[in-house]
Design a protein around this motif. Structure first.
Motif, mmCIF file in Angstrom:
data_model
loop_
_atom_site.group_PDB
_atom_site.id
_atom_site.type_symbol
_atom_site.label_atom_id
_atom_site.label_comp_id
_atom_site.label_asym_id
_atom_site.label_seq_id
_atom_site.Cartn_x
_atom_site.Cartn_y
_atom_site.Cartn_z
ATOM 1 N N MET A 1 28.622 63.564 78.169
ATOM 2 C CA MET A 1 28.809 63.824 79.703
ATOM 3 C C MET A 1 29.945 62.725 80.235
ATOM 4 S SD MET A 1 25.975 65.315 82.123
ATOM 5 C CE MET A 1 27.062 65.103 82.920
ATOM 6 N N GLY A 2 30.550 63.164 80.503
ATOM 7 C CA GLY A 2 31.106 62.180 82.093
ATOM 8 C C GLY A 2 30.754 61.883 82.948
ATOM 9 N N GLU A 3 30.633 60.477 83.460
ATOM 10 C CA GLU A 3 30.124 60.294 84.525
ATOM 11 C C GLU A 3 31.196 59.362 85.443
ATOM 12 O OE1 GLU A 3 28.153 60.115 86.962
ATOM 13 O OE2 GLU A 3 26.040 61.066 86.567
ATOM 14 N N ALA A 4 31.028 59.343 86.854
ATOM 15 C CA ALA A 4 31.941 58.260 87.730
ATOM 16 C C ALA A 4 31.624 56.930 87.527
ATOM 17 C CB ALA A 4 32.451 58.581 88.611
ATOM 18 N N PHE A 5 32.052 56.098 87.463
ATOM 19 C CA PHE A 5 31.979 54.079 87.710
ATOM 20 C C PHE A 5 31.632 53.989 85.905
ATOM 21 C CE2 PHE A 5 31.402 55.484 91.922
ATOM 22 C CZ PHE A 5 33.167 55.402 92.411
ATOM 23 N N VAL A 6 31.172 54.863 85.042
ATOM 24 C CA VAL A 6 30.722 53.673 83.944
ATOM 25 C C VAL A 6 31.670 54.507 83.111
ATOM 26 C CG1 VAL A 6 28.403 53.889 84.440
ATOM 27 C CG2 VAL A 6 29.527 56.627 83.954
ATOM 28 N N THR A 7 32.540 54.105 82.995
ATOM 29 C CA THR A 7 33.586 54.538 82.183
ATOM 30 C C THR A 7 33.432 53.767 80.813
ATOM 31 O OG1 THR A 7 35.650 54.141 84.024
ATOM 32 C CG2 THR A 7 36.127 54.068 81.537
ATOM 33 N N ALA A 8 33.587 52.405 80.850
ATOM 34 C CA ALA A 8 32.386 51.702 79.807
ATOM 35 C C ALA A 8 31.676 51.520 79.122
ATOM 36 C CB ALA A 8 32.813 50.183 80.089
ATOM 37 N N TYR A 9 30.638 52.704 80.134
ATOM 38 C CA TYR A 9 29.112 53.280 79.425
ATOM 39 C C TYR A 9 29.476 54.257 78.493
ATOM 40 C CZ TYR A 9 23.916 53.545 79.523
ATOM 41 O OH TYR A 9 22.888 54.473 79.497
ATOM 42 N N ALA A 10 30.254 55.178 79.055
ATOM 43 C CA ALA A 10 29.922 56.575 78.245
ATOM 44 C C ALA A 10 30.884 56.197 77.339
ATOM 45 C CB ALA A 10 31.262 57.148 79.722
ATOM 46 N N ALA A 11 32.078 55.206 77.022
ATOM 47 C CA ALA A 11 32.523 55.652 75.853
ATOM 48 C C ALA A 11 31.717 54.922 75.135
ATOM 49 C CB ALA A 11 34.236 54.209 76.167
ATOM 50 N N SER A 12 30.741 53.821 75.114
ATOM 51 C CA SER A 12 29.415 53.283 74.319
ATOM 52 C C SER A 12 28.898 53.794 73.707
ATOM 53 C CB SER A 12 29.193 51.973 74.714
ATOM 54 O OG SER A 12 28.712 51.981 75.818
ATOM 55 N N LYS A 13 28.771 55.004 74.853
ATOM 56 C CA LYS A 13 27.214 55.906 74.088
ATOM 57 C C LYS A 13 27.835 56.701 73.494
ATOM 58 C CE LYS A 13 24.371 54.187 76.043
ATOM 59 N NZ LYS A 13 22.792 53.190 74.741
ATOM 60 N N HIS A 14 29.373 57.342 73.900
ATOM 61 C CA HIS A 14 29.903 58.347 72.626
ATOM 62 C C HIS A 14 29.768 58.253 71.810
ATOM 63 C CE1 HIS A 14 30.674 61.306 76.584
ATOM 64 N NE2 HIS A 14 31.453 61.799 76.073
ATOM 65 N N ALA A 15 30.990 56.809 71.654
ATOM 66 C CA ALA A 15 30.999 56.562 69.938
ATOM 67 C C ALA A 15 29.692 56.146 69.779
ATOM 68 C CB ALA A 15 31.351 55.348 70.419
ATOM 69 N N VAL A 16 28.467 55.131 70.603
ATOM 70 C CA VAL A 16 26.921 55.423 69.422
ATOM 71 C C VAL A 16 26.939 56.815 68.803
ATOM 72 C CG1 VAL A 16 25.366 55.420 71.621
ATOM 73 C CG2 VAL A 16 25.471 53.671 68.823
ATOM 74 N N VAL A 17 26.909 57.956 69.767
ATOM 75 C CA VAL A 17 26.481 59.124 69.565
ATOM 76 C C VAL A 17 27.832 59.878 68.030
ATOM 77 C CG1 VAL A 17 26.863 62.311 70.264
ATOM 78 C CG2 VAL A 17 25.577 59.893 71.719
ATOM 79 N N GLY A 18 28.507 59.193 68.146
ATOM 80 C CA GLY A 18 29.145 59.493 67.031
ATOM 81 C C GLY A 18 28.350 58.628 65.587
ATOM 82 N N VAL A 19 27.953 57.500 65.600
ATOM 83 C CA VAL A 19 27.592 56.702 64.364
ATOM 84 C C VAL A 19 26.413 57.384 63.923
ATOM 85 C CG1 VAL A 19 26.693 54.998 64.430
ATOM 86 C CG2 VAL A 19 28.699 54.073 65.450
ATOM 87 N N VAL A 20 25.045 58.048 65.373
ATOM 88 C CA VAL A 20 24.434 58.673 64.411
ATOM 89 C C VAL A 20 24.629 59.509 63.981
ATOM 90 C CG1 VAL A 20 21.893 60.417 65.654
ATOM 91 C CG2 VAL A 20 23.340 57.464 66.490
ATOM 92 N N ARG A 21 25.654 60.852 64.478
ATOM 93 C CA ARG A 21 25.875 62.624 63.736
ATOM 94 C C ARG A 21 26.469 61.710 62.701
ATOM 95 N NH1 ARG A 21 28.081 64.567 69.208
ATOM 96 N NH2 ARG A 21 26.566 66.683 69.498
ATOM 97 N N ALA A 22 27.529 60.348 61.711
ATOM 98 C CA ALA A 22 27.533 60.614 60.858
ATOM 99 C C ALA A 22 27.014 60.019 60.153
ATOM 100 C CB ALA A 22 28.762 59.441 60.974
ATOM 101 N N SER A 23 25.842 59.230 60.415
ATOM 102 C CA SER A 23 24.766 58.138 59.788
ATOM 103 C C SER A 23 23.840 59.512 59.145
ATOM 104 C CB SER A 23 24.476 56.976 60.047
ATOM 105 O OG SER A 23 23.703 57.287 61.142
ATOM 106 N N ALA A 24 23.674 60.111 60.005
ATOM 107 C CA ALA A 24 23.035 61.422 59.978
ATOM 108 C C ALA A 24 22.947 61.997 58.849
ATOM 109 C CB ALA A 24 22.562 61.774 60.886
ATOM 110 N N VAL A 25 24.129 62.907 58.595
ATOM 111 C CA VAL A 25 24.425 63.658 57.282
ATOM 112 C C VAL A 25 24.367 62.729 56.115
ATOM 113 C CG1 VAL A 25 26.436 64.961 56.722
ATOM 114 C CG2 VAL A 25 25.884 64.831 59.286
ATOM 115 N N GLU A 26 25.204 61.032 55.451
ATOM 116 C CA GLU A 26 25.020 60.862 55.339
ATOM 117 C C GLU A 26 24.089 59.930 54.711
ATOM 118 O OE1 GLU A 26 28.286 57.660 55.399
ATOM 119 O OE2 GLU A 26 27.636 56.540 53.325
#
Ligand SMILES: NC(=O)c1ccc[n+]([C@@H]2O[C@H](COP(=O)([O-])OP(=O)(O)OC[C@H]3O[C@@H](n4cnc5c(N)ncnc54)[C@H](OP(=O)(O)O)[C@@H]3O)[C@@H](O)[C@H]2O)c1
Length: 255
Positions: free
Chosen positions: A144-169
Protein backbone atom coordinates in the motif's frame (compact mmCIF):
# COMPACT_ATOMS: atom_id res chain seq x y z
CA UNK A 1 11.74 -27.78 12.44
CA UNK A 2 12.98 -31.26 13.17
CA UNK A 3 16.54 -31.21 11.83
CA UNK A 4 19.63 -29.05 11.86
CA UNK A 5 19.47 -26.39 9.13
CA UNK A 6 22.02 -24.26 7.28
CA UNK A 7 20.63 -20.74 7.46
CA UNK A 8 21.75 -17.37 6.04
CA UNK A 9 20.33 -14.15 7.51
CA UNK A 10 21.06 -10.80 5.84
CA UNK A 11 20.91 -7.51 7.75
CA UNK A 12 21.61 -9.57 10.85
CA UNK A 13 23.43 -6.90 12.87
CA UNK A 14 20.51 -5.13 14.50
CA UNK A 15 16.73 -4.76 14.52
CA UNK A 16 14.67 -7.57 13.01
CA UNK A 17 17.69 -9.50 11.67
CA UNK A 18 19.31 -9.56 15.10
CA UNK A 19 16.06 -10.84 16.63
CA UNK A 20 15.86 -13.62 14.01
CA UNK A 21 19.39 -14.79 14.80
CA UNK A 22 18.81 -14.47 18.55
CA UNK A 23 15.86 -16.86 18.31
CA UNK A 24 17.54 -19.33 15.94
CA UNK A 25 20.88 -19.51 17.72
CA UNK A 26 19.33 -21.01 20.89
CA UNK A 27 17.59 -23.87 19.08
CA UNK A 28 18.74 -27.22 20.51
CA UNK A 29 19.03 -28.53 16.93
CA UNK A 30 22.20 -26.37 16.72
CA UNK A 31 21.48 -24.80 13.36
CA UNK A 32 24.44 -23.54 11.34
CA UNK A 33 23.88 -19.81 10.97
CA UNK A 34 25.63 -17.42 8.58
CA UNK A 35 25.12 -13.71 9.24
CA UNK A 36 25.85 -10.79 6.98
CA UNK A 37 25.68 -6.97 7.00
CA UNK A 38 28.30 -4.24 6.63
CA UNK A 39 29.10 -3.70 10.33
CA UNK A 40 31.27 -6.63 11.43
CA UNK A 41 31.29 -5.68 15.13
CA UNK A 42 27.48 -5.98 15.29
CA UNK A 43 27.59 -9.36 13.55
CA UNK A 44 30.23 -10.69 15.94
CA UNK A 45 28.04 -9.66 18.85
CA UNK A 46 24.90 -11.23 17.39
CA UNK A 47 26.41 -14.73 17.13
CA UNK A 48 27.79 -14.81 20.70
CA UNK A 49 26.38 -17.82 22.54
CA UNK A 50 25.16 -19.64 19.40
CA UNK A 51 24.79 -23.37 20.01
CA UNK A 52 25.77 -24.33 16.45
CA UNK A 53 28.48 -23.24 14.02
CA UNK A 54 28.37 -19.66 12.78
CA UNK A 55 29.84 -17.75 9.87
CA UNK A 56 30.27 -13.97 9.94
CA UNK A 57 30.46 -12.31 6.52
CA UNK A 58 30.80 -8.52 6.55
CA UNK A 59 29.86 -7.12 3.14
CA UNK A 60 27.80 -4.53 1.33
CA UNK A 61 24.92 -6.47 -0.20
CA UNK A 62 24.45 -3.85 -2.91
CA UNK A 63 27.77 -4.67 -4.57
CA UNK A 64 27.02 -6.60 -7.72
CA UNK A 65 28.97 -9.80 -6.96
CA UNK A 66 28.41 -9.92 -3.21
CA UNK A 67 25.22 -12.01 -3.11
CA UNK A 68 26.92 -14.69 -5.26
CA UNK A 69 30.05 -14.56 -3.13
CA UNK A 70 28.11 -14.87 0.13
CA UNK A 71 26.12 -17.86 -1.12
CA UNK A 72 29.38 -19.48 -2.34
CA UNK A 73 31.01 -19.00 1.07
CA UNK A 74 28.10 -20.64 2.89
CA UNK A 75 28.01 -23.55 0.46
CA UNK A 76 31.80 -23.98 0.67
CA UNK A 77 31.57 -24.12 4.48
CA UNK A 78 28.53 -26.33 4.90
CA UNK A 79 27.87 -28.05 1.55
CA UNK A 80 24.49 -26.43 0.91
CA UNK A 81 21.96 -23.94 2.20
CA UNK A 82 18.51 -24.75 3.52
CA UNK A 83 17.11 -21.34 4.49
CA UNK A 84 17.85 -17.80 3.37
CA UNK A 85 16.22 -14.90 5.20
CA UNK A 86 16.58 -11.70 3.17
CA UNK A 87 16.10 -8.97 5.71
CA UNK A 88 18.73 -6.27 4.97
CA UNK A 89 17.04 -3.03 4.04
CA UNK A 90 17.11 0.72 4.22
CA UNK A 91 14.51 3.48 4.38
CA UNK A 92 14.85 7.20 3.74
CA UNK A 93 11.94 9.33 4.88
CA UNK A 94 11.74 12.18 2.35
CA UNK A 95 9.24 14.32 0.51
CA UNK A 96 8.99 13.17 -3.08
CA UNK A 97 10.64 16.40 -4.33
CA UNK A 98 13.58 15.77 -1.97
CA UNK A 99 14.01 12.15 -3.06
CA UNK A 100 17.24 12.41 -5.03
CA UNK A 101 18.39 9.95 -7.66
CA UNK A 102 21.00 8.75 -5.16
CA UNK A 103 18.33 7.95 -2.55
CA UNK A 104 16.17 6.25 -5.17
CA UNK A 105 19.03 4.10 -6.47
CA UNK A 106 20.40 3.20 -3.03
CA UNK A 107 16.94 2.18 -1.80
CA UNK A 108 16.16 -0.03 -4.78
CA UNK A 109 19.66 -1.51 -4.68
CA UNK A 110 19.34 -2.88 -1.15
CA UNK A 111 15.59 -3.53 -0.91
CA UNK A 112 14.92 -4.98 -4.38
CA UNK A 113 18.04 -5.77 -6.42
CA UNK A 114 20.00 -7.43 -3.60
CA UNK A 115 17.18 -9.85 -2.65
CA UNK A 116 16.70 -10.67 -6.35
CA UNK A 117 20.43 -11.43 -6.70
CA UNK A 118 20.44 -13.59 -3.56
CA UNK A 119 17.46 -15.59 -4.82
CA UNK A 120 19.07 -15.94 -8.26
CA UNK A 121 22.31 -17.16 -6.68
CA UNK A 122 20.73 -19.64 -4.28
CA UNK A 123 18.25 -21.13 -6.76
CA UNK A 124 20.65 -23.64 -8.43
CA UNK A 125 21.80 -24.85 -5.00
CA UNK A 126 18.25 -25.31 -3.71
CA UNK A 127 17.14 -26.95 -6.97
CA UNK A 128 19.93 -29.51 -6.60
CA UNK A 129 18.82 -30.15 -3.01
CA UNK A 130 15.19 -30.26 -4.15
CA UNK A 131 14.37 -28.17 -1.10
CA UNK A 132 14.85 -24.66 0.23
CA UNK A 133 13.14 -21.87 2.11
CA UNK A 134 13.45 -18.24 1.03
CA UNK A 135 11.91 -15.62 3.30
CA UNK A 136 12.00 -11.93 2.40
CA UNK A 137 11.25 -9.25 4.98
CA UNK A 138 9.32 -6.84 2.75
CA UNK A 139 6.91 -4.34 4.34
CA UNK A 140 3.32 -3.18 4.43
CA UNK A 141 4.76 -0.44 2.18
CA UNK A 142 5.07 -3.21 -0.43
CA UNK A 143 1.30 -3.54 -0.49
CA UNK A 144 0.00 0.00 0.00
CA UNK A 145 1.03 3.64 -0.31
CA UNK A 146 2.37 5.86 2.47
CA UNK A 147 3.52 9.50 2.47
CA UNK A 148 7.23 10.43 2.42
CA UNK A 149 8.52 6.99 1.41
CA UNK A 150 8.21 6.94 -2.39
CA UNK A 151 11.50 5.14 -2.99
CA UNK A 152 10.97 2.73 -0.10
CA UNK A 153 7.41 1.88 -1.17
CA UNK A 154 8.51 1.37 -4.77
CA UNK A 155 11.36 -0.90 -3.69
CA UNK A 156 9.12 -2.98 -1.44
CA UNK A 157 6.34 -3.29 -4.05
CA UNK A 158 9.03 -4.50 -6.46
CA UNK A 159 10.46 -7.07 -4.08
CA UNK A 160 6.96 -8.40 -3.43
CA UNK A 161 6.81 -8.97 -7.19
CA UNK A 162 10.12 -10.82 -7.08
CA UNK A 163 8.74 -13.04 -4.31
CA UNK A 164 5.43 -13.71 -6.02
CA UNK A 165 7.04 -14.64 -9.33
CA UNK A 166 9.84 -16.78 -7.89
CA UNK A 167 7.40 -18.55 -5.53
CA UNK A 168 5.39 -19.73 -8.50
CA UNK A 169 8.45 -20.68 -10.56
CA UNK A 170 10.32 -22.56 -7.84
CA UNK A 171 7.53 -24.35 -5.99
CA UNK A 172 7.86 -27.51 -8.07
CA UNK A 173 11.49 -27.85 -6.95
CA UNK A 174 10.53 -28.02 -3.28
CA UNK A 175 11.53 -24.39 -2.79
CA UNK A 176 9.16 -22.00 -1.05
CA UNK A 177 9.54 -18.24 -1.38
CA UNK A 178 7.56 -16.04 0.98
CA UNK A 179 7.44 -12.43 2.08
CA UNK A 180 6.50 -10.89 5.38
CA UNK A 181 4.88 -7.48 5.13
CA UNK A 182 4.96 -6.00 8.63
CA UNK A 183 3.73 -2.55 9.64
CA UNK A 184 5.87 -0.33 11.87
CA UNK A 185 8.46 -2.26 13.89
CA UNK A 186 10.37 -0.77 16.82
CA UNK A 187 13.94 -0.90 15.47
CA UNK A 188 16.88 1.45 14.78
CA UNK A 189 15.44 1.97 11.28
CA UNK A 190 12.22 3.33 12.77
CA UNK A 191 14.20 5.62 15.13
CA UNK A 192 16.14 7.03 12.18
CA UNK A 193 12.88 7.83 10.38
CA UNK A 194 11.43 9.45 13.50
CA UNK A 195 14.48 11.74 13.80
CA UNK A 196 14.04 12.93 10.21
CA UNK A 197 10.32 13.50 10.69
CA UNK A 198 10.89 15.29 14.01
CA UNK A 199 13.26 17.71 12.27
CA UNK A 200 10.68 18.36 9.52
CA UNK A 201 7.60 18.75 11.73
CA UNK A 202 8.91 20.07 15.05
CA UNK A 203 7.14 17.22 16.86
CA UNK A 204 8.95 15.12 19.43
CA UNK A 205 10.05 11.57 18.81
CA UNK A 206 7.56 10.35 21.44
CA UNK A 207 4.65 12.18 19.81
CA UNK A 208 5.54 10.72 16.42
CA UNK A 209 6.02 7.23 17.84
CA UNK A 210 2.56 7.40 19.47
CA UNK A 211 1.00 8.58 16.20
CA UNK A 212 2.58 5.68 14.29
CA UNK A 213 1.40 3.19 16.90
CA UNK A 214 -2.17 4.43 16.54
CA UNK A 215 -2.03 3.81 12.78
CA UNK A 216 -1.41 0.10 13.40
CA UNK A 217 -4.22 -2.45 13.82
CA UNK A 218 -3.16 -3.29 17.40
CA UNK A 219 -2.60 0.35 18.37
CA UNK A 220 1.08 -0.31 19.09
CA UNK A 221 4.36 -0.81 17.27
CA UNK A 222 5.40 -4.37 16.43
CA UNK A 223 8.47 -5.78 18.14
CA UNK A 224 11.43 -7.28 16.29
CA UNK A 225 10.78 -10.54 18.11
CA UNK A 226 7.23 -10.77 16.74
CA UNK A 227 8.47 -10.36 13.18
CA UNK A 228 11.32 -12.81 13.83
CA UNK A 229 8.87 -15.45 15.09
CA UNK A 230 6.70 -15.01 12.00
CA UNK A 231 9.76 -15.39 9.75
CA UNK A 232 10.86 -18.55 11.53
CA UNK A 233 7.32 -19.89 11.26
CA UNK A 234 7.77 -19.93 7.49
CA UNK A 235 10.70 -22.33 7.89
CA UNK A 236 8.75 -24.92 9.83
CA UNK A 237 5.35 -24.51 8.23
CA UNK A 238 6.88 -24.57 4.80
CA UNK A 239 8.08 -28.15 5.30
CA UNK A 240 5.27 -29.53 3.15
CA UNK A 241 6.71 -27.74 0.15
CA UNK A 242 3.62 -25.57 -0.13
CA UNK A 243 4.55 -21.92 -0.52
CA UNK A 244 2.45 -19.66 1.66
CA UNK A 245 1.76 -15.98 1.49
CA UNK A 246 0.41 -13.87 4.33
CA UNK A 247 -1.49 -11.51 2.07
CA UNK A 248 -2.48 -13.53 -0.99
CA UNK A 249 -3.48 -17.07 -0.23
CA UNK A 250 -3.19 -18.76 -3.59
CA UNK A 251 0.37 -18.14 -4.68
CA UNK A 252 1.78 -21.53 -3.73
CA UNK A 253 -1.07 -23.41 -5.35
CA UNK A 254 -0.18 -22.26 -8.85
CA UNK A 255 2.04 -24.80 -10.55
N1 LIG B 1 11.40 -1.13 11.16
C1 LIG B 1 10.23 -1.15 10.51
O1 LIG B 1 9.27 -0.42 10.84
C2 LIG B 1 10.05 -2.10 9.35
C3 LIG B 1 8.72 -2.34 8.91
C4 LIG B 1 8.53 -3.22 7.84
C5 LIG B 1 9.61 -3.81 7.22
N2 LIG B 1 10.88 -3.54 7.65
C6 LIG B 1 11.98 -4.17 6.92
O2 LIG B 1 12.65 -5.08 7.79
C7 LIG B 1 14.02 -5.18 7.41
C8 LIG B 1 14.89 -4.93 8.63
O3 LIG B 1 14.60 -3.62 9.10
P1 LIG B 1 15.04 -3.07 10.54
O4 LIG B 1 13.99 -2.13 10.96
O5 LIG B 1 15.46 -4.18 11.41
O6 LIG B 1 16.30 -2.19 10.06
P2 LIG B 1 17.66 -1.76 10.80
O7 LIG B 1 17.44 -1.80 12.25
O8 LIG B 1 18.07 -0.48 10.17
O9 LIG B 1 18.67 -2.93 10.36
C9 LIG B 1 18.95 -3.08 8.99
C10 LIG B 1 20.01 -4.14 8.79
O10 LIG B 1 20.29 -4.20 7.37
C11 LIG B 1 21.70 -4.04 7.16
N3 LIG B 1 21.97 -3.36 5.90
C12 LIG B 1 21.49 -2.15 5.49
N4 LIG B 1 22.05 -1.81 4.32
C13 LIG B 1 22.88 -2.83 3.97
C14 LIG B 1 23.76 -3.05 2.88
N5 LIG B 1 23.90 -2.16 1.88
N6 LIG B 1 24.46 -4.21 2.83
C15 LIG B 1 24.35 -5.12 3.83
N7 LIG B 1 23.54 -4.97 4.89
C16 LIG B 1 22.82 -3.82 4.96
C17 LIG B 1 22.16 -3.22 8.37
O11 LIG B 1 23.53 -3.40 8.67
P3 LIG B 1 24.74 -2.44 8.18
O12 LIG B 1 24.23 -1.03 8.20
O13 LIG B 1 25.80 -2.74 9.18
O14 LIG B 1 25.08 -2.91 6.81
C18 LIG B 1 21.30 -3.81 9.49
O15 LIG B 1 21.92 -4.98 10.02
C19 LIG B 1 14.22 -4.16 6.29
O16 LIG B 1 14.17 -4.80 5.03
C20 LIG B 1 13.04 -3.22 6.47
O17 LIG B 1 12.70 -2.57 5.27
C21 LIG B 1 11.13 -2.72 8.71
Amino acid sequence: MDRQLRILVTGAGRGIGKAIVSQLKNDPLKHKIAVTARTESELNEVVIGALGETLVIAADATSVNIPNEIISKVVAAWGGIDVIILNAGEADVQKIEDTTDAIWEKTLAINTTAPFRFIRAVTPIMKTQNSGRVIVIASIAGLMGEAFVTAYAASKHAVVGVVRASAVELNKYGITVNALCPGYVDTPMLDKGLDVTAARTGKTRDELRAALALKQPGGRLLTSDEVASAAIDFISNGETGQARWLDATTIGEKK
